[in-house]
Design an enzyme around this catalytic site. Structure first.
Site, PDB file in Angstrom:
ATOM      1  N   GLU A  46       0.695  -1.340  -0.065  1.00  0.00           N
ATOM      2  CA  GLU A  46      -0.163  -0.049   0.099  1.00  0.00           C
ATOM      3  C   GLU A  46       1.026   1.233   0.154  1.00  0.00           C
ATOM      4  OE1 GLU A  46      -2.325   0.312   3.865  1.00  0.00           O
ATOM      5  OE2 GLU A  46      -3.483   1.895   2.892  1.00  0.00           O
ATOM      6  N   LYS A 114      -9.152   2.666  -2.589  1.00  0.00           N
ATOM      7  CA  LYS A 114      -9.357   1.811  -1.093  1.00  0.00           C
ATOM      8  C   LYS A 114     -11.050   2.367  -0.775  1.00  0.00           C
ATOM      9  CE  LYS A 114      -7.286   1.117   3.297  1.00  0.00           C
ATOM     10  NZ  LYS A 114      -6.006   1.679   4.052  1.00  0.00           N
ATOM     11  N   CYS A 150      -5.275  -3.110   1.894  1.00  0.00           N
ATOM     12  CA  CYS A 150      -5.223  -3.386   3.447  1.00  0.00           C
ATOM     13  C   CYS A 150      -6.597  -3.485   3.990  1.00  0.00           C
ATOM     14  CB  CYS A 150      -4.501  -1.991   3.938  1.00  0.00           C
ATOM     15  SG  CYS A 150      -3.558  -2.464   5.387  1.00  0.00           S
ATOM     16  N   SER A 176       0.739  -2.974   6.897  1.00  0.00           N
ATOM     17  CA  SER A 176       0.116  -3.295   8.255  1.00  0.00           C
ATOM     18  C   SER A 176       1.096  -3.198   9.336  1.00  0.00           C
ATOM     19  CB  SER A 176      -0.477  -4.649   7.930  1.00  0.00           C
ATOM     20  OG  SER A 176      -1.137  -5.039   9.048  1.00  0.00           O
ATOM     21  N   LEU A 292      24.708   3.885  30.214  1.00  0.00           N
ATOM     22  CA  LEU A 292      24.664   2.600  30.840  1.00  0.00           C
ATOM     23  C   LEU A 292      24.483   2.661  32.354  1.00  0.00           C
ATOM     24  CD1 LEU A 292      24.640   0.143  28.990  1.00  0.00           C
ATOM     25  CD2 LEU A 292      27.053  -0.020  29.295  1.00  0.00           C
ATOM     26  N   GLY A 294      24.026  -0.275  34.621  1.00  0.00           N
ATOM     27  CA  GLY A 294      24.174  -1.454  35.285  1.00  0.00           C
ATOM     28  C   GLY A 294      22.884  -1.960  35.614  1.00  0.00           C
ATOM     29  N   ASP A 297      17.256  -2.216  31.754  1.00  0.00           N
ATOM     30  CA  ASP A 297      16.726  -1.480  30.579  1.00  0.00           C
ATOM     31  C   ASP A 297      17.846  -1.104  29.649  1.00  0.00           C
ATOM     32  OD1 ASP A 297      14.093  -1.532  31.555  1.00  0.00           O
ATOM     33  OD2 ASP A 297      14.580  -0.250  32.922  1.00  0.00           O
ATOM     34  N   GLU A 403       7.384   2.128  33.232  1.00  0.00           N
ATOM     35  CA  GLU A 403       7.751   3.478  33.751  1.00  0.00           C
ATOM     36  C   GLU A 403       7.099   4.551  33.035  1.00  0.00           C
ATOM     37  OE1 GLU A 403      12.678   1.961  34.720  1.00  0.00           O
ATOM     38  OE2 GLU A 403      12.313   3.092  32.794  1.00  0.00           O
TER      39      GLU A 403
END
EC number: 6.3.5.1
Lengths: 545, 545
Positions: A46, A114, A150, A176, A292, A294, A297, A403
């Site tokens: 599409e 469409k 679609c 999609s 970073l 430790g 995440d 979070e």
């Protein structure tokens, strides 16, 4: 009995707005399809020419001029293969349509508009387009092809119309977007349609990341009984051949390639990797950068970044403070080493002290509170953004969905970044993804997975000091955010403490203002924060039955 | 000939999601209308019970239960006056409707379903609602009232239907958001409709700020010839009486109160004041806080904040650095004094030095560049957010639309804040608003208006080092953003240098990522950044003819 035809499902990765580039990609794919597969027909996704979704670019008249000339170029350059491509069109009255064209021998022989325009979740098609009313069936070498776009296949009417107009087989052009159960949904819906109309369906989906949306490919072709005969791979561009044959009055789809489908964590992980890769590459960044800590995440985000871009394009910065545990520093170092990225450390204490002293007069008489915790996160944010400005690398934010939902993150602090890979990944899934990634190669130290999660912004802080266990939290979030359940319904379903459910759901509602300023991330759930869930910031709505 | 009837246009300020509070407000307004005006009928704005727009709160089933019980309470408590109120409804199939009810003698005697659902600009009503098909005409004391909701009056069909069903007069419930020319547009459209259907119209609009949207009131009633007979004031809640009389077969609207309409700068200024006031008060903040730079944007923002909330709720912070001119400090002090706000100074040099030293190793071999400028802005952002966290005051961002358009602002720096009053105000209008505000009382030093604008992030920096003159810039932005003109069309219209136009329009396109993380602001133009203009971040679209 007619000859055998080869139809190519062209799972390509167009770039939004890049009409010229997408045109080149279409022509190149068509040539390759002819050369490698002796393709008769190549079916593209599409809105192939503009990429999907172009959003308000669709209001720009010049876009339609670009599409017009792209169509001319394609007609001129590909004359030995039939192409079915998608694009937007504007008529003399200014009405816009989501179209598919059948291009044969250098001419648009037929085109389809469409009919079903999705206007829910991340989709706003009624903002842009008017609906078509008519089927489009084209005969080629004895076979009648019905075109659909679609959402059309999600309802009976367009397919039914097409079959009544004589279609032997349906070609469905898709953009999609991925979510965890989406592939199964598509198969289920298409099977149902096939059972109803008794015609084979060729379902072509696009590949690639576009801001929040991931297109996972996974194109497929079914026979007239609904069985999948050909299956394209997921998250990879590909030209997938489908061979069909007209026997008696029916079209038969011959069994062909069947890519193995990914499962669960592997599928989500690939979506995250593609999201980072395409955001970085399509926007022209010179790599990425992240803090970073430790914790799990940032460890998982680092692995995703390296898998997306290669270690040499990834920089990791540890920014320790007095509350950073020694094991956090050790583990961060180990992760960086295991993945081979450039790693360095910038202690934040002198900067923190400078802020404290600058604000000491203003803060006289106030107790220490969350302000000082946020300040640490914000200092780290400024450091990352400074390195980003200096080097041209994109900052990746490392917040997860749990979070983001409850606002357990600092605006302009750990929320800093141009892209937020884990934004739609609940913490419980972060753990599962980390374990999955370690099965490929061990890059996240076991201790990072097993130790109690902590933001390390005050002495002995643990996430669970202020939040319920993550499995409880994630259940509440899923029920409240994805399923729109009320607190009472959630208590009834899980048996959780009512006050706790009320507290958490209020946190979700109250933190819309933070999410409104968050970076985009990879949508993996059926209801992601962002354009998928549009809540007011100013709201006194509460469900406290 | 029937008796004279008094209809009240209830220009109220509901709060989104606060069904209970809005219900109380409706009941109180109805009682006041009866007591002060002997009202026969009180007409409220669209979606009175939930406020507008409730966005995805409309997907929550519990909302509809709250609406149901609110309707019962209203029916029970107001039996001596007819009320016409707006609310959402969900039927057994889960279809949702935007409704208006005629409540008479404690009963919903009739109800109407909105037919024209706007799905453009800031509106997403097709995301939520199904359309009605039928008119709703109610007879009361010999007069037949036709109900319509907002967008319905923008097309002929619903009004025409209503008149064909016998309506003598049309009651139009609105939640029509403000933009600069909107009031004139409404009058123009309603006059045209009145000319077509030859019936008077009572147009009731809501008042108040809801995130980006300002509802400016300005309710009005026209006679059957289209002349405005009664005009409510703008930006103020009010109960505005309209007296009507049935004579022969027609309903006559008697001339009544006519509030003076605001003009140009005054109107925009009121919108900005209301935006700040409602965002702060509806969200429960303990005042606001902003960085005062000595420049015109922060000076104007300060004046707006004080006019919205009073001086005692506003804190201004000067955060000088070595590039801050002495006159900037002097002027900032003068502004703070003139407005009587709490003002203090936090020099940022020691913090800046701490960052520089922390990053010195990483930045070895790199030249000084925009990084160091952004760092200053970000330090100020962290300081403001820290004071915000400590005191519960909301930070106001001070960026104007010209800056927001081209990204002449620092993400997580001067873009920090919960609300951004000038976000949709181009710089040239910022100057005009400052001059307008000084005509009320002199609060912005003349020098702030006349000196060349500068971000003061490097020695002798001026905005015009990197941007064209603001009148040129604002013309380009208006043509490109509001009118979707291509660079070539802009060059043709204004005769500007083509390379310059291309450079600016590319800056607008490239900075979508910053805007996506910006605070909400007050929409004053027909096309504001935010939900009004939805552009992809990842995009290679360019119009370089």
């Amino acid at each position: 009995m007619s000859e055998q035809l080869t139809i190519i499902m062209a799972q390509i990765n167009p770039i939004v707005g890049d009409v010229e580039g997408n045109t080149a990609l279409i022509i190149e794919s068509a040539k390759q399809a002819k050369m490698e597969h002796q393709a008769d027909i190549v079916v593209f996704p599409e809105m192939t020419l503009t990429g999907y979704p172009p959003e308000d670019l669709l209001f720009r008249e010049a876009l339609y001029q670009q599409v017009e000339s792209a169509l001319s170029i394609i007609c001129e350059q590909v004359t030995d293969t039939v192409l079915v491509i998608g694009y937007p069109m504007m008529d003399e009255l200014g009405d816009r349509f989501n179209m598919a064209a059948w291009i044969e021998e250098g001419q648009i022989q037929a085109s389809y508009i469409k009919q079903n325009l999705p206007n829910y979740s991340v989709f706003d098609e009624k903002r842009y387009f008017s609906s078509g009313q008519q089927p489009c069936v084209v005969e080629y070498k004895g076979v009648k092809f019905g075109l659909l776009i679609c959402e059309d296949i999600w309802k009976l009417s367009p397919a039914d119309q097409s079959v009544k107009a004589g279609a032997d087989i349906l070609l469905n052009l898709n953009a999609s977007p991925f979510s965890q159960e989406k592939h199964q949904d598509r198969i289920r819906v298409v099977k149902r349609r096939v059972e109803e109309v008794k015609r084979p369906v060729i379902y072509v989906n696009q590949v690639g990341g576009q801001d929040e949306l991931m297109f996972d490919g996974g194109s497929f072709a079914t026979c007239a009984e609904g069985e999948v005969q050909v299956q394209g791979s997921e998250f990879k561009t590909d030209l997938v051949p489908v061979k069909i044959l007209k026997q008696a009055d029916a079209v038969v789809v011959l069994p062909g390639e069947k890519a193995d489908l990914l499962h669960d964590e592997a599928r989500v992980y690939e979506a995250l990797v593609m999201g980072v890769k395409d955001y970085v590459q399509k926007n022209g960044f010179k790599g990425v950068l992240l803090g970073l800590s430790g914790g799990i995440d940032s460890a998982l985000t680092l692995a995703i970044a390296v898998d997306a871009l290669g270690a040499e394009q990834v920089e990791a910065v540890m920014m320790p403070f007095k509350y950073t545990a020694d094991i956090s520093i050790e583990d961060a170092e180990k992760e960086a080493q295991a993945l081979g990225v450039y790693y360095h450390s910038v202690p934040i204490e002198p900067i923190y002290d400078a802020y404290e002293s600058a604000l000491s007069r203003r803060f006289e008489g106030y107790e220490e509170d969350v302000t000082e915790e946020n300040m640490q996160a914000r200092i780290r944010g400024v450091l990352l953004m400074s390195i980003s400005n200096k080097t041209g690398k994109l900052v990746l934010a490392t917040s997860n969905k749990s979070e983001v939902a409850v606002g357990y993150s600092t605006l302009y602090g750990d929320m800093v970044g141009g892209f937020s890979p884990l934004k739609d990944v609940p913490k419980t899934l972060v753990y599962r993804l980390a374990e999955y990634r370690n099965t490929i190669s061990s890059v996240i130290p076991e201790r990072v997975i097993t130790r109690a999660p902590s933001a390390e912004l005050r002495p002995d802080q643990k996430d669970q000091d202020s939040l319920p266990d993550y499995d409880v939290l994630d259940n509440i979030i899923k029920a409240f955010v994805k399923e729109d359940k009320s607190p009472t319904q959630i208590v009834d379903e899980f048996g959780y403490d009512k006050q706790e459910v009320l507290r958490i759901t209020k946190m979700v509602s109250r933190n819309e203002y933070k999410r409104r300023q968050a970076a985009p991330g990879v949508k993996i759930s059926p209801r992601a924060f962002g354009r998928d869930r549009r809540y007011p910031i100013t709201s006194r709505y509460a469900e406290e039955q």
